[in-house]
Motif scaffolding. Structure first.
Motif, PDB file in Angstrom:
ATOM      1  N   PRO A   1       2.124   3.468  -1.978  1.00  0.00           N
ATOM      2  CA  PRO A   1       2.728   2.279  -1.228  1.00  0.00           C
ATOM      3  C   PRO A   1       3.692   2.234  -0.871  1.00  0.00           C
ATOM      4  CG  PRO A   1       0.456   1.801  -1.887  1.00  0.00           C
ATOM      5  CD  PRO A   1       1.014   2.662  -2.912  1.00  0.00           C
ATOM      6  N   LEU A   2       4.525   1.852  -2.131  1.00  0.00           N
ATOM      7  CA  LEU A   2       6.046   1.647  -2.748  1.00  0.00           C
ATOM      8  C   LEU A   2       7.131   2.838  -2.415  1.00  0.00           C
ATOM      9  CD1 LEU A   2       5.617  -0.969  -5.364  1.00  0.00           C
ATOM     10  CD2 LEU A   2       6.459  -1.008  -3.421  1.00  0.00           C
ATOM     11  N   LEU A   3       7.036   4.178  -1.815  1.00  0.00           N
ATOM     12  CA  LEU A   3       7.399   5.312  -2.612  1.00  0.00           C
ATOM     13  C   LEU A   3       8.743   5.331  -1.240  1.00  0.00           C
ATOM     14  CD1 LEU A   3       5.457   8.412  -2.888  1.00  0.00           C
ATOM     15  CD2 LEU A   3       7.018   7.098  -4.335  1.00  0.00           C
ATOM     16  N   PRO A   4       8.180   5.476   0.214  1.00  0.00           N
ATOM     17  CA  PRO A   4       9.429   4.709   1.510  1.00  0.00           C
ATOM     18  C   PRO A   4      10.644   3.625   0.663  1.00  0.00           C
ATOM     19  CG  PRO A   4       7.187   4.789   2.836  1.00  0.00           C
ATOM     20  CD  PRO A   4       6.789   4.431   0.231  1.00  0.00           C
ATOM     21  N   LEU A   5      10.318   2.360   0.190  1.00  0.00           N
ATOM     22  CA  LEU A   5      11.167   2.134  -0.038  1.00  0.00           C
ATOM     23  C   LEU A   5      12.045   2.339  -2.011  1.00  0.00           C
ATOM     24  CD1 LEU A   5      12.590  -0.923  -0.405  1.00  0.00           C
ATOM     25  CD2 LEU A   5      10.859  -1.642  -1.885  1.00  0.00           C
ATOM     26  N   ILE A   6      11.097   3.058  -2.200  1.00  0.00           N
ATOM     27  CA  ILE A   6      12.057   3.910  -3.912  1.00  0.00           C
ATOM     28  C   ILE A   6      12.435   5.281  -3.876  1.00  0.00           C
ATOM     29  CG2 ILE A   6      10.822   5.131  -6.082  1.00  0.00           C
ATOM     30  CD1 ILE A   6       8.567   3.574  -5.961  1.00  0.00           C
TER      31      ILE A   6
END
Length: 267
Positions: A211-216
């Motif tokens: 779920p955090l990949l776009p931010l990462i």
């Protein structure tokens, strides 16, 4: 994922995207300031989201005194948009505030440590031990791997950042590492070792970072190993919806359980 050296150099000179009084969009991520007016903010988000769906909303809470304002924004975002909501609280929240953030719709909570080096943390007023206690309290409220803590590469020796990554993973907290302007003073090899260690730690602990990949991909030098095909993208979108639906259901059950507990206690 791979580490993009060119991207690493670019990120070192970039200012932090997190602000409680700014609204911006980068790629498929909205950065929302928690101190912004509700109506205008939601209208702007809706207009942009309607043109191209965002994958993630990142809400930066302001000071503790203005917590309720960001809390209301979180409710409105969760009510109007079907996407993950990350909340960033850059102070030591009490368990009650953590519970309120979760009930308002925050799916993933980031309480940044900034630095794991005790002297550096004390010097900058980041209160390492108090923030670790807040993170442990958040773990008791949020589902596993839904509590995050950001470390700032370059503000302390690389070895301290690596130690912080390991300490957070041992607590079932997802460590994130973002580059600061101070990282320019570190040799690129040291920074690469930090991010290699971070990725290895995620894999070994099987941390849920999807779920955090776009931010990462925005705040770190990580980049997709290869472009997604149409089929892979479709499968990922189905999996994302499944994970998000599960997150929403867990929150509903948790909030209902707490409400029934208060009711049975006569509160």
């Amino acid at each position: 994922m791979r580490i993009d050296q060119k991207k690493m150099r670019e990120l070192v000179g970039r200012t932090s995207p997190y602000s409680p009084d700014e609204l911006r969009r980068e790629a498929n991520v909205f950065y929302v300031g928690g101190d912004l007016p509700e109506r205008q903010t939601i209208e702007t988000l809706y207009d942009s989201h309607f043109q191209s769906n965002a994958a993630l909303f990142h809400l930066t809470f302001g000071d503790e005194e203005r917590f309720a304002r960001a809390e209301n924004l979180a409710r409105l975002i969760k009510k109007n948009f079907n996407a993950y909501l990350v909340g960033r609280v850059d102070f030591c929240p009490s368990q009650k505030l953590v519970e309120r953030a979760y009930a308002a719709g925050v799916d993933i909570l980031d309480i940044p440590l900034h630095a794991y080096d005790h002297a550096r943390s004390r010097e900058c007023g980041w209160h390492l031990e108090a923030r670790l206690r807040s993170l442990d309290s958040a773990r008791a409220v949020f589902p596993r791997w839904s509590v995050v803590s950001s470390l700032d590469a370059g503000c302390e020796p690389a070895g301290a950042t690596v130690a912080g990554i390991d300490a957070l993973l041992e607590r079932d907290i997802v460590p994130l590492v973002q580059l600061t302007a101070q990282a320019a003073a570190l040799p690129p090899e040291q920074l690469t070792k930090v991010f290699n260690h971070l990725q290895r730690g995620w894999q070994q602990k099987r941390a849920l970072i999807k779920p955090l990949l776009p931010l990462i991909f925005l705040v770190s030098p990580f980049a997709p190993a290869s472009p997604k095909g149409i089929l892979r993208g479709f499968i990922d979108s189905i999996e994302d919806r499944r994970l998000l639906a599960g997150s929403d259901l867990r929150r509903l059950l948790r909030v209902k359980e707490v409400a029934e507990s208060y009711e049975s206690s006569g509160l």
